[in-house]
Design a protein around this motif. Structure first.
Motif, PDB file in Angstrom:
ATOM      1  N   ARG A   1       0.844  -1.193   0.000  1.00 36.77           N
ATOM      2  CA  ARG A   1       0.000   0.000   0.000  1.00 36.77           C
ATOM      3  C   ARG A   1       0.877   1.240   0.000  1.00 36.77           C
ATOM      4  N   VAL A   2       0.223   2.367  -0.418  1.00 35.63           N
ATOM      5  CA  VAL A   2       0.826   3.696  -0.356  1.00 35.63           C
ATOM      6  C   VAL A   2      -0.155   4.597   0.377  1.00 35.63           C
ATOM      7  N   GLU A   3       0.320   5.463   1.292  1.00 33.85           N
ATOM      8  CA  GLU A   3      -0.551   6.315   2.081  1.00 33.85           C
ATOM      9  C   GLU A   3       0.089   7.673   2.276  1.00 33.85           C
ATOM     10  N   TYR A   4      -0.760   8.679   2.613  1.00 26.85           N
ATOM     11  CA  TYR A   4      -0.245  10.026   2.808  1.00 26.85           C
ATOM     12  C   TYR A   4      -1.019  10.718   3.922  1.00 26.85           C
ATOM     13  N   ASP A   5      -0.407  11.797   4.460  1.00 27.90           N
ATOM     14  CA  ASP A   5      -1.014  12.618   5.511  1.00 27.90           C
ATOM     15  C   ASP A   5      -0.761  14.065   5.129  1.00 27.90           C
ATOM     16  N   LEU A   6      -1.845  14.824   4.827  1.00 29.89           N
ATOM     17  CA  LEU A   6      -1.732  16.224   4.432  1.00 29.89           C
ATOM     18  C   LEU A   6      -2.135  17.105   5.612  1.00 29.89           C
ATOM     19  N   ASP A   7      -1.214  17.906   6.043  1.00 29.32           N
ATOM     20  CA  ASP A   7      -1.431  18.895   7.105  1.00 29.32           C
ATOM     21  C   ASP A   7      -1.933  18.247   8.390  1.00 29.32           C
TER      22      ASP A   7
ATOM     23  N   ALA B   1      -3.795  15.764   8.901  1.00 27.45           N
ATOM     24  CA  ALA B   1      -5.220  15.423   8.930  1.00 27.45           C
ATOM     25  C   ALA B   1      -5.452  13.933   9.074  1.00 27.45           C
ATOM     26  N   GLY B   2      -4.355  13.134   9.130  1.00 32.30           N
ATOM     27  CA  GLY B   2      -4.490  11.696   9.264  1.00 32.30           C
ATOM     28  C   GLY B   2      -4.076  10.971   7.990  1.00 32.30           C
ATOM     29  N   TRP B   3      -3.650   9.706   8.140  1.00 32.05           N
ATOM     30  CA  TRP B   3      -3.159   8.928   7.003  1.00 32.05           C
ATOM     31  C   TRP B   3      -4.315   8.423   6.155  1.00 32.05           C
ATOM     32  N   VAL B   4      -4.124   8.571   4.842  1.00 30.55           N
ATOM     33  CA  VAL B   4      -5.134   8.147   3.877  1.00 30.55           C
ATOM     34  C   VAL B   4      -4.427   7.348   2.775  1.00 30.55           C
ATOM     35  N   GLN B   5      -4.985   6.182   2.419  1.00 28.99           N
ATOM     36  CA  GLN B   5      -4.390   5.401   1.331  1.00 28.99           C
ATOM     37  C   GLN B   5      -4.682   6.072  -0.010  1.00 28.99           C
ATOM     38  N   GLY B   6      -3.693   6.058  -0.845  1.00 36.03           N
ATOM     39  CA  GLY B   6      -3.831   6.642  -2.168  1.00 36.03           C
ATOM     40  C   GLY B   6      -2.477   7.115  -2.678  1.00 36.03           C
ATOM     41  N   GLN B   7      -2.446   7.325  -3.967  1.00 33.35           N
ATOM     42  CA  GLN B   7      -1.176   7.727  -4.580  1.00 33.35           C
ATOM     43  C   GLN B   7      -1.302   9.043  -5.339  1.00 33.35           C
ATOM     44  N   GLN B   8      -2.518   9.651  -5.355  1.00 29.67           N
ATOM     45  CA  GLN B   8      -2.689  10.915  -6.061  1.00 29.67           C
ATOM     46  C   GLN B   8      -3.591  11.838  -5.261  1.00 29.67           C
ATOM     47  N   LEU B   9      -3.300  13.132  -5.289  1.00 30.03           N
ATOM     48  CA  LEU B   9      -4.152  14.145  -4.688  1.00 30.03           C
ATOM     49  C   LEU B   9      -3.858  15.475  -5.354  1.00 30.03           C
ATOM     50  N   THR B  10      -4.817  16.419  -5.224  1.00 26.23           N
ATOM     51  CA  THR B  10      -4.658  17.758  -5.787  1.00 26.23           C
ATOM     52  C   THR B  10      -4.872  18.775  -4.685  1.00 26.23           C
ATOM     53  N   ILE B  11      -3.984  19.739  -4.594  1.00 29.04           N
ATOM     54  CA  ILE B  11      -4.066  20.792  -3.583  1.00 29.04           C
ATOM     55  C   ILE B  11      -4.520  22.064  -4.279  1.00 29.04           C
ATOM     56  N   ASN B  12      -5.707  22.575  -3.863  1.00 26.06           N
ATOM     57  CA  ASN B  12      -6.274  23.790  -4.452  1.00 26.06           C
ATOM     58  C   ASN B  12      -6.302  24.952  -3.470  1.00 26.06           C
ATOM     59  N   ASN B  13      -6.158  24.664  -2.178  1.00 27.85           N
ATOM     60  CA  ASN B  13      -6.264  25.699  -1.158  1.00 27.85           C
ATOM     61  C   ASN B  13      -4.963  26.461  -1.044  1.00 27.85           C
TER      62      ASN B  13
ATOM     63  N   GLY C   1      -2.077  28.649   0.557  1.00 28.10           N
ATOM     64  CA  GLY C   1      -1.451  28.659   1.862  1.00 28.10           C
ATOM     65  C   GLY C   1      -0.292  27.688   1.930  1.00 28.10           C
ATOM     66  N   LEU C   2       0.227  27.465   3.155  1.00 26.05           N
ATOM     67  CA  LEU C   2       1.327  26.563   3.412  1.00 26.05           C
ATOM     68  C   LEU C   2       0.764  25.190   3.730  1.00 26.05           C
ATOM     69  N   HIS C   3       1.375  24.124   3.060  1.00 27.87           N
ATOM     70  CA  HIS C   3       0.896  22.757   3.277  1.00 27.87           C
ATOM     71  C   HIS C   3       2.077  21.852   3.575  1.00 27.87           C
ATOM     72  N   PHE C   4       1.836  20.879   4.486  1.00 29.82           N
ATOM     73  CA  PHE C   4       2.863  19.912   4.896  1.00 29.82           C
ATOM     74  C   PHE C   4       2.343  18.521   4.536  1.00 29.82           C
ATOM     75  N   LEU C   5       3.096  17.832   3.632  1.00 32.10           N
ATOM     76  CA  LEU C   5       2.626  16.529   3.138  1.00 32.10           C
ATOM     77  C   LEU C   5       3.638  15.455   3.504  1.00 32.10           C
ATOM     78  N   ARG C   6       3.143  14.378   4.130  1.00 33.54           N
ATOM     79  CA  ARG C   6       3.948  13.192   4.402  1.00 33.54           C
ATOM     80  C   ARG C   6       3.381  12.032   3.596  1.00 33.54           C
ATOM     81  N   ALA C   7       4.310  11.089   3.178  1.00 32.92           N
ATOM     82  CA  ALA C   7       3.871   9.924   2.399  1.00 32.92           C
ATOM     83  C   ALA C   7       4.702   8.721   2.813  1.00 32.92           C
ATOM     84  N   ALA C   8       4.117   7.523   2.700  1.00 27.81           N
ATOM     85  CA  ALA C   8       4.803   6.295   3.100  1.00 27.81           C
ATOM     86  C   ALA C   8       4.369   5.166   2.174  1.00 27.81           C
ATOM     87  N   ALA C   9       5.299   4.145   2.040  1.00 25.99           N
ATOM     88  CA  ALA C   9       5.015   2.945   1.270  1.00 25.99           C
ATOM     89  C   ALA C   9       5.345   1.742   2.124  1.00 25.99           C
ATOM     90  N   VAL C  10       4.524   0.704   2.026  1.00 25.79           N
ATOM     91  CA  VAL C  10       4.718  -0.535   2.793  1.00 25.79           C
ATOM     92  C   VAL C  10       4.742  -1.685   1.790  1.00 25.79           C
TER      93      VAL C  10
END
Length: 753
Positions: free
Chosen positions: A483-489, A491-503, A505-514
């Motif tokens: 799996r691949v997962e990420y945590d944006l700002d 907000a908690g880990w979510v599985q997925g490999q794609q996202l779009t940032i439209n807001n 401001g400053l954003h902090f993105l973490r990602a992990a692969a297992v």
């Protein structure tokens, strides 16, 4: 008998007649009465020793004296008669023995002749007698050879040779066994004209024997120092057994080629080969096959049948004399042939530990059960992953009856089949006879790789100026991704490999692969800043306009940019066609119409659309010029006709609002054109006022306007000097000038009509 009686009578008569002094009569009666008998050496004999003693007997019935001489010849040349070394003997005078000693003759054919004086004084000469001289023994025999020339087990030899050249030819051969001759006759002599073969020679005992051989010529000359030796070898005993026998390879082999070796026993005639026989001990010395030259071994022997198994090859030596060892002395060499590859392992290989392993130091142990093999299992080969392409396409581990391999490692992260096949002690191996353990080794010590790939419209200073599309790119070369997962700002880990940032401001993105093996990798966190809105700029002026956009003072404009996301980076302005200036203050000081453009940019690179501000400054009154028609006055500054004056006001700023003039201090009149027609002198003043009320200082038209439209009156009175006739063509006129507005400037005159 008759001749003897006659000789006796003649002798008696000659004695009587001699006494009577009748010697001449005797000579007449027996002119050649001397006989020559018993010459030594006999004619045809060969003299072998010098000096020679030669002798002959002379007989004459009339009697012989003792006065004798000889001469000899060599090569047809006779010597002088000589009495040296001549001895004459005899009991009675009718028979004398003439002996010549110390006679040196030449080698070859010589002749000798004797003479003697009889009692009557006559000289009798013997016939020329041949003396053959040969004192030189023959040279050594040539090309001496013995048959057999090598060792033999039969005590009978034949010796042959080639005779050297000799004056009288070879008359025999001397030979002696095992000791050198000390004299010419110290041996056994075998006579024979031109003899060149000596047969039936026996040495009497085993061993190497030396036979001395020297030649004698027909006269009997022989020289033991010319003796030539030939070796006769006799060996009648069989050799002993070989020792240190062995084969290479000494163990099991799958190639039917063996190199045999042994140490030959000591033997007088030497070992020249062996006899051999496979798998059956010899019953007699002549059994088996003879291998000539196999003294210390035999290379490239192949088992004739080619049958797998353990074989015994019996060998026994043969010596140079042809004697073969007794069967009891035969020795055996063990040959092991196995040409069949082992069958597959009896069981599927077991691998420990099982399942996915993540420890970088993980090693595996493989176990199995071996089948039965003729030469025994000697090694095991394994390969991970793909099937082996040839018999040695893998890792081979040696070991007698090996059933376990430890320390197996995976070449790289992944899941591998394990292929196992065996090799026997003979070297037979066949990858087709293998067992396979599916996915037996699973190893993934490396966490997956992941990185954040953000794309969008890039701005400045790490900011984006458009929506940010994020792809989480992950890979795993070992067990594969789970799996691949990420945590944006946060907000908690979510599985997925794609996202779009439209807001914005400053954003902090973490990602992990297992991965499937449980290895987890967290990517380097990404800071993604989004600012899609350009800043806005407020322009603040220090003064207010007088009319519309017109100012009558220097204008200072303060530009204040505002940006709530990335913040303003700079503000810039441009006045008219000048350069853009990155400052927050613009100063407009020059009179005239001006366009001030300004814009701001934020730290993200968003640029505000340029704004413009009209700033018109007029702090200068207008300037009024004029045009007088017609043209220029005369040289004295007078016009002779009415004058039309046109006023031309100019203002670089807001423009002229009104123009005023007055004549000779009269009232101010508004207008830009007027005329003066009456003669006279006029002072004309003018000025203009612009739209901001700036009034020009009134100024006088330089010199004023002077008009004189009337011609002057005639001059009075006119006087001419001289008045009468004169011979000088020069006259002076005098008269009084009349009054005139512009004054008299000159006079015209004309003489005659």
């Amino acid at each position: 008998m008759r001749r003897l009686s006659l000789r006796l009578i003649i002798v008696s008569l000659s004695t009587t007649l001699a006494l009577l002094g009748l010697s001449s009569l005797i000579s007449a009666l027996a002119p050649d009465a001397t006989a020559w008998l018993d010459p030594q050496p006999s004619p045809g004999d060969w003299v072998t020793t010098l000096p020679v003693t030669a002798a002959i007997t002379a007989q004459n019935p009339l009697g012989l004296g003792t006065d004798a001489a000889y001469r000899y010849s060599a090569a047809g040349v006779w010597s002088d008669w000589s009495t040296a070394h001549v001895q004459v003997g005899g009991v009675v005078s009718t028979s004398r023995r003439i002996t010549v000693t110390d006679l040196y003759l030449s080698e070859g054919i010589n002749f000798i002749q004797y003479r003697i004086t009889d009692t009557l004084g006559s000289v009798a000469e013997s016939p020329a007698l041949q003396l053959n001289v040969d004192t030189t023994p023959p040279g050594p025999p040539l090309n001496v050879q013995a048959q057999p020339g090598s060792w033999t087990n039969t005590d009978s030899f034949t010796v042959t040779w080639t005779n050297p050249a000799d004056a009288n030819g070879i008359g025999g051969v001397w030979y002696k066994l095992d000791a050198a001759p000390s004299a010419a006759d110290d041996g056994t002599f075998m006579a024979g004209s031109d003899i060149h073969t000596l047969g039936g020679v026996s040495v009497g005992s085993d061993g190497e024997h030396t036979l001395w051989l020297w030649l004698a010529d027909r006269p009997g000359n022989a020289d033991p120092t010319t003796a030539v030796t030939v070796t006769l070898r006799l060996d009648t005993q069989p050799p002993g057994a070989v020792s240190g026998q062995g084969a290479t390879p000494s163990g099991w082999t799958n190639t039917n080629v063996f190199d045999l070796s042994w140490t030959a026993p000591a033997d007088p005639s030497g070992i020249t080969g062996v006899r051999s026989q496979l798998d059956i001990p010899p019953a007699s010395a002549t059994d088996g096959t003879y291998w000539p030259g196999a003294v210390d071994g035999y290379r490239g022997y192949s088992i004739p049948t080619g049958i797998d198994g353990e074989h015994h090859l019996w060998v026994w030596p043969v010596d140079g004399a042809g004697n073969a060892a007794r069967p009891a002395d035969a020795v055996s060499i063990t040959l092991r042939l196995d040409t069949t590859a082992p069958p597959p392992p009896l069981t599927v290989p077991q691998v420990s530990p099982s399942g996915w392993q993540t420890d970088p130091q993980t090693t595996y142990t493989v176990t199995w059960k071996n089948p039965i093999d003729l030469s025994g299992i000697a090694a095991a080969c394994y390969k991970l992953g793909q099937e082996p392409q040839h018999d040695l396409d893998g890792t081979c581990v040696a070991g007698t009856n090996i059933e376990q391999i430890s320390g197996v490692t995976a070449p790289a992260a992944g899941s591998y089949h394990l292929f196992l096949w065996l090799q026997d002690a003979a070297g037979n191996i066949d990858r087709a006879s293998r067992r396979v353990a599916l996915d037996a080794i699973r190893w993934d010590p490396t966490p997956p790789e992941i990185f954040i790939d953000a794309t969008g419209s890039p701005g400045l200073n790490g900011w984006y100026v458009g929506p940010i599309a994020v792809n989480l790119i992950a890979s795993d070369e070992g067990s594969g991704l789970e799996r691949v997962e990420y945590d944006l700002d946060d907000a908690g880990w979510v599985q997925g490999q794609q996202l779009t940032i439209n807001n914005e401001g400053l954003h902090f993105l973490r990602a992990a692969a297992v991965d499937v093996a449980g290895n987890r990798t967290e990517a380097e966190p990404a800071i993604l800043n989004l600012d899609m809105t350009p800043p806005t700029t407020q322009a603040n002026l220090n003064v207010q306009p007088v009319v519309d956009d017109w100012y009558d003072a220097t204008v200072t404009v303060n530009l204040v940019p505002t940006d709530d996301v990335s913040g303003p980076a700079y503000v810039e302005w441009k006045l008219d066609d000048g350069f853009w200036m990155r400052t927050g203050t613009a100063v407009v000081d020059a009179d005239g119409r001006h366009l001030l453009q300004y814009s701001a940019a934020d730290r993200a690179g968003n640029v505000e659309s340029a704004k413009s501000l009209h700033i018109n400054i007029d702090r200068t009154p207008p300037v009024t010029s004029y045009v007088i028609l017609p043209g220029e006055p005369n040289e004295a500054g007078w016009y002779t006709q009415p004058v039309s004056i046109t006023l031309v006001p100019a203002d670089i700023g807001i423009g002229v609002a009104d123009t005023f003039y007055r004549v000779n201090g009269g009232d101010w009149q508004s207008g830009t054109s007027f005329a003066i027609s009456a003669s006279g002198e006029y002072d004309v003043e003018v000025y203009s006022v612009d739209g901001l009320g700036h009034a020009e200082n009134a100024y006088h038209i330089p010199g004023g306007i002077r008009i004189d439209r009337d011609a002057p009156l005639p001059p009075t009175p006119i006087d001419v000097q001289p008045r009468g006739w004169t011979n000088n063509n020069g006259f002076d006129l005098t008269f009084a000038m009349p009054p005139d507005l512009s004054g008299i400037a000159g006079v015209y005159y004309k003489v005659g009509a």
